[in-house]
Each structure stands twice: as structure tokens, then as C-alpha cells.
Design an enzyme around this catalytic site. Structure first.
Site, mmCIF file in Angstrom:
data_model
loop_
_atom_site.group_PDB
_atom_site.id
_atom_site.type_symbol
_atom_site.label_atom_id
_atom_site.label_comp_id
_atom_site.label_asym_id
_atom_site.label_seq_id
_atom_site.Cartn_x
_atom_site.Cartn_y
_atom_site.Cartn_z
ATOM 1 N N HIS A 15 -1.105 -4.259 -4.707
ATOM 2 C CA HIS A 15 -0.200 -3.094 -4.709
ATOM 3 C C HIS A 15 0.371 -2.843 -6.104
ATOM 4 C CE1 HIS A 15 -0.506 -2.288 -0.429
ATOM 5 N NE2 HIS A 15 -0.535 -3.606 -0.268
ATOM 6 N N THR A 16 -0.430 -3.134 -7.106
ATOM 7 C CA THR A 16 -0.074 -2.817 -8.490
ATOM 8 C C THR A 16 -1.011 -1.761 -9.075
ATOM 9 O OG1 THR A 16 -1.444 -4.687 -9.130
ATOM 10 C CG2 THR A 16 0.935 -5.064 -9.089
ATOM 11 N N ASP A 17 -2.203 -1.587 -8.481
ATOM 12 C CA ASP A 17 -3.190 -0.698 -9.138
ATOM 13 C C ASP A 17 -2.701 0.741 -9.201
ATOM 14 O OD1 ASP A 17 -3.676 -0.298 -6.383
ATOM 15 O OD2 ASP A 17 -5.865 -0.416 -6.548
ATOM 16 N N GLY A 97 -13.201 -4.362 7.758
ATOM 17 C CA GLY A 97 -11.832 -4.514 8.260
ATOM 18 C C GLY A 97 -11.217 -5.849 7.904
ATOM 19 N N ALA A 98 -11.710 -6.506 6.846
ATOM 20 C CA ALA A 98 -11.218 -7.839 6.485
ATOM 21 C C ALA A 98 -10.388 -7.814 5.208
ATOM 22 C CB ALA A 98 -12.397 -8.794 6.315
ATOM 23 N N GLY A 99 -10.370 -6.679 4.524
ATOM 24 C CA GLY A 99 -9.642 -6.614 3.253
ATOM 25 C C GLY A 99 -10.476 -7.115 2.090
ATOM 26 N N SER A 103 -15.505 -0.894 2.333
ATOM 27 C CA SER A 103 -15.687 0.548 2.111
ATOM 28 C C SER A 103 -16.072 0.845 0.671
ATOM 29 C CB SER A 103 -14.473 1.365 2.559
ATOM 30 O OG SER A 103 -13.285 0.718 2.280
ATOM 31 N N GLU A 135 -13.047 8.286 -1.914
ATOM 32 C CA GLU A 135 -12.125 7.602 -0.984
ATOM 33 C C GLU A 135 -10.799 8.358 -0.876
ATOM 34 O OE1 GLU A 135 -12.550 3.717 -0.233
ATOM 35 O OE2 GLU A 135 -10.909 3.873 1.205
ATOM 36 N N ASP A 147 -10.506 -1.533 -6.114
ATOM 37 C CA ASP A 147 -11.649 -1.980 -5.319
ATOM 38 C C ASP A 147 -12.962 -1.433 -5.872
ATOM 39 O OD1 ASP A 147 -9.707 -3.113 -3.821
ATOM 40 O OD2 ASP A 147 -9.870 -1.736 -2.132
HETATM 41 C C1 GLA Z 1 -6.450 -1.683 -0.959
HETATM 42 C C2 GLA Z 1 -6.647 -0.501 -1.902
HETATM 43 C C3 GLA Z 1 -6.510 -0.925 -3.375
HETATM 44 C C4 GLA Z 1 -5.242 -1.739 -3.605
HETATM 45 C C5 GLA Z 1 -5.084 -2.833 -2.552
HETATM 46 C C6 GLA Z 1 -3.759 -3.549 -2.683
HETATM 47 O O1 GLA Z 1 -7.489 -2.611 -1.104
HETATM 48 O O2 GLA Z 1 -7.908 0.083 -1.711
HETATM 49 O O3 GLA Z 1 -6.538 0.214 -4.204
HETATM 50 O O4 GLA Z 1 -4.102 -0.917 -3.676
HETATM 51 O O5 GLA Z 1 -5.204 -2.327 -1.242
HETATM 52 O O6 GLA Z 1 -3.699 -4.206 -3.889
#
Ligand code: GLA
Length: 339
Positions: A15-17, A97-99, A103, A135, A147
Site C-alpha cells: 500500500h505504498t505504490d 485470489g491468493a495475492g 491478474s 487493470e 504488480d
Molecule cells: C495489490 C495492488 C498493488 C498494491 C498492493 C498492495 O496487489 O494491485 O498495486 O497496491 O495491492 O501493496
């Protein structure tokens, strides 16, 4: 002709990008492969779903995985590529769906496959930017660039230090005594686009109130000027997380796993308490990973379920995993990376 792209795990910097900040992802060995042959209409077959599906580049978004194919193709067309219909076949070992960016892997693999079919060439950062535009524009998640950059520009065995403002990248080799485990909590990530987009809006609001273009520019002692306690906590996460990423890069270069691990654990606490994107299952798994001897552990990606990443002792990775699995029977080892 085909396009290939890997999944990714983010070692630190979440949550910094979208605050123009810093991130440190690493590609995984799981991949998405898109094979293409010329066709008389646009069609896709996939192991993500049953059967085949016909589509058009002017279709409105469906709200399904097909959007991650149509969106990137539309971006390529907008970039000036002369596209004629293709028959696409998608096969993926990147868990959805795993983070771990299934996608972004699909978007980038689609772009690479279409480029291969037209004999056109684009550099990796441009591929990442087109995938990102798909996206945010077509698929509707107002995400940052991490990502797509990680998936398009990452090199195996290296962490990618990315400055999301300048998009400057540095490949940092993972030292021998660093072993990272990516573990699924067993809880599907509920990346409610709503909750994610709401976090991003809060971060942008905090920057505006402090008079900065992005929270990347804020210093920790400025945060006290924010009158809303909730907004203060969100901003504190972003500012401290950016500092942790830079410290983690130093720890990686100094081959100091103890320091790197401590930063990962601090990052998790900040994502849990200040940014509020953890879940009880992720917290329990991070706790179990540390109890079993990890030098540090944290949720990875957006949160709200999905995976954690842990820095584990390389000579005891197997017994470490046995102990974690004993404590969290729903957990699933996705990948052990490193020595
Ligand atoms: C998801 C988003 C990224 C990033 C992360 C959190 O993966 O696609 O852009 O914000 O959450 O770091």
C-alpha cells in the site's frame, strides 16, 4: 507463439505504490502461459474456467477473468498495434485470489503473446504500463503499478527495488542465506475492489490535507497535523512502510537476515493496526511462522486474506514448514525461494 509471465510475492512495501512510494517484490516460479494462433474471431480457452469464450475488443467489461484479456488487448490497440483476431489458450500455475498477482501475470502474458503474434516489440516497463492501464481502466481496480512492474520486469532470484514515482528499478540478488516462504492462509483473498479503492482514496486525501502531491513526500512528524485519527493511522503506515522498504534494501545488500526479518514483522504490525488490511487468519499464520523460527513474517499484497511471506532459516525450512502446518492446518505452502 506464446507470452509468459510469473506470479510475484512482495517482500516488503505494501500500500505504498499508489502513494508514489517504494516496494520490493520478487517473481515466483509459477507462471501464466498464453498461446496464440491467428483466428477468424477473438476467442479464448482457459483452465481458469470451463470451455471457451468468444469476445470482441469493443465489449463492455463482464466483471470476470475475461476482462484481463480484453483490457490488455484494447490497450495494445490504443498504443497503435495493428491487431487481427487471435485464438488464445491460457494455462496458469499462479494461484488465483491468493495475492500473488495472478491478474497482472495474465495481463502481461496476454500482451506478450499478442506482441509475438504481430512481431512487434515493446520494452518491459512499457508492457507493465499498458497492463496497468488495462487493470485500472477496463478491469476497474484503482491499483498502483507494483504488480505489473514486478511481473514484467522481475528477474528470477532477484528482488526488484522499485521507486513507484520515477519507475526506476534496481535488481538485487537474493543472498544465499535468505530463504523466503510464500504461504497461503487458506482464506481466499477478498480483494473487494471497494475496500482497496477506499484505502487508496484515504491515502490521497491525507496527502492533499498535508499539501503534498503524494504521501511519499510526507515526513513522519507532519502526520500529527491530520485531525482525523483514522486518516492519521493510514498515513503513518505509508510513511513508515516507505522507510522500512529502504532499510530492507540496505539489510539485503548487507546480507543481514535478522534485520530484514525484523522489518517484515514491523511491516505486518503496521498493516494490521494502522492500515487495517489484515485478517485473523493472516495474523495467526504470521504468529505461527514466527513461533516456528521465522526471522520475520508479514502479509503480502493487498491483504484481506491470501498469502503471507516469511523469512525462514534455510537449513531448517522443512521442519519449519511442518511446525507451521501443525499450527495452521489450512495453510498451504506456495513456494520456498532461495537456498
Ligand atoms: C495489490 C495492488 C498493488 C498494491 C498492493 C498492495 O496487489 O494491485 O498495486 O497496491 O495491492 O501493496
Amino acid at each position: 507463439m506464446r507470452g509468459v509471465a510469473p506470479g510475484r510475492v512482495n517482500l516488503i512495501g505494501d500500500h505504498t505504490d499508489y502513494a508514489d512510494g517504494f516496494v520490493l517484490p520478487m517473481p515466483l516460479s509459477c507462471t501464466t502461459i498464453v498461446e496464440v494462433v491467428p483466428g477468424d474471431a477473438w476467442r479464448v480457452r482457459t483452465d481458469l474456467d470451463d470451455g471457451a469464450c468468444a469476445f470482441g475488443l469493443d465489449d463492455t467489461p463482464r466483471g470476470t477473468w475475461v476482462d484481463y484479456i480484453v483490457g490488455p488487448l484494447r490497450e495494445l490497440r490504443g498504443h497503435g498495434l495493428d491487431l487481427t483476431p487471435l485464438d488464445l489458450t491460457v494455462a496458469s500455475t499462479v494461484p488465483a485470489g491468493a495475492g500473488v498477482s495472478s491478474s497482472a501475470a495474465l495481463e502481461v502474458a496476454v500482451i506478450r503473446a499478442a506482441l509475438a503474434a504481430t512481431d512487434a516489440k515493446l520494452d518491459d516497463p512499457t508492457v507493465a504500463r499498458l497492463a496497468h492501464a488495462a487493470e485500472t481502466g477496463y478491469c476497474g481496480l484503482n491499483c498502483g503499478i507494483m504488480d505489473q512492474m514486478a511481473v514484467a520486469c522481475g528477474a528470477p532470484g532477484h528482488a526488484l527495488f522499485l521507486d513507484c514515482r520515477s519507475e526506476r528499478t534496481e535488481q538485487i540478488g537474493i543472498p544465499e542465506d535468505f530463504c523466503f516462504a510464500t504461504v497461503h492462509s487458506g482464506e481466499a483473498r477478498r480483494l473487494a475492489a471497494g475496500a482497496y479503492n477506499e484505502r487508496r482514496a484515504a491515502v490521497e486525501d491525507a496527502a492533499r490535507q498535508l499539501g503534498h502531491a503524494a504521501l511519499r513526500d510526507a515526513a513522519l512528524d507532519e502526520i500529527a497535523r491530520l485531525t482525523d485519527a483514522g486518516l492519521r493511522a493510514r498515513a503513518r503506515h505509508v510513511v513508515t512502510e516507505n522507510a522500512r522498504v529502504r532499510a530492507a534494501v540496505e539489510a539485503l545488500k548487507a546480507k543481514d537476515p535478522a534485520r530484514f526479518g525484523a522489518l517484515m514483522t514491523e511491516s505486518h504490525a503496521s498493516l494490521r493496526d494502522d492500515f487495517e488490511v489484515s485478517t485473523p487468519a493472516l495474523d495467526a499464520l504470521v504468529g505461527a511462522a514466527r513461533d516456528a523460527g521465522a526471522l520475520g513474517a508479514r502479509l503480502t499484497g493487498a491483504g484481506f486474506g491470501g498469502c503471507i511471506v516469511a523469512l525462514v532459516p534455510p537449513d531448517a525450512a522443512e521442519s519449519w514448514w511442518e511446525n507451521v502446518r501443525g499450527a495452521c492446518p489450512n495453510a498451504r505452502l506456495i513456494e520456498l525461494t532461495g537456498s
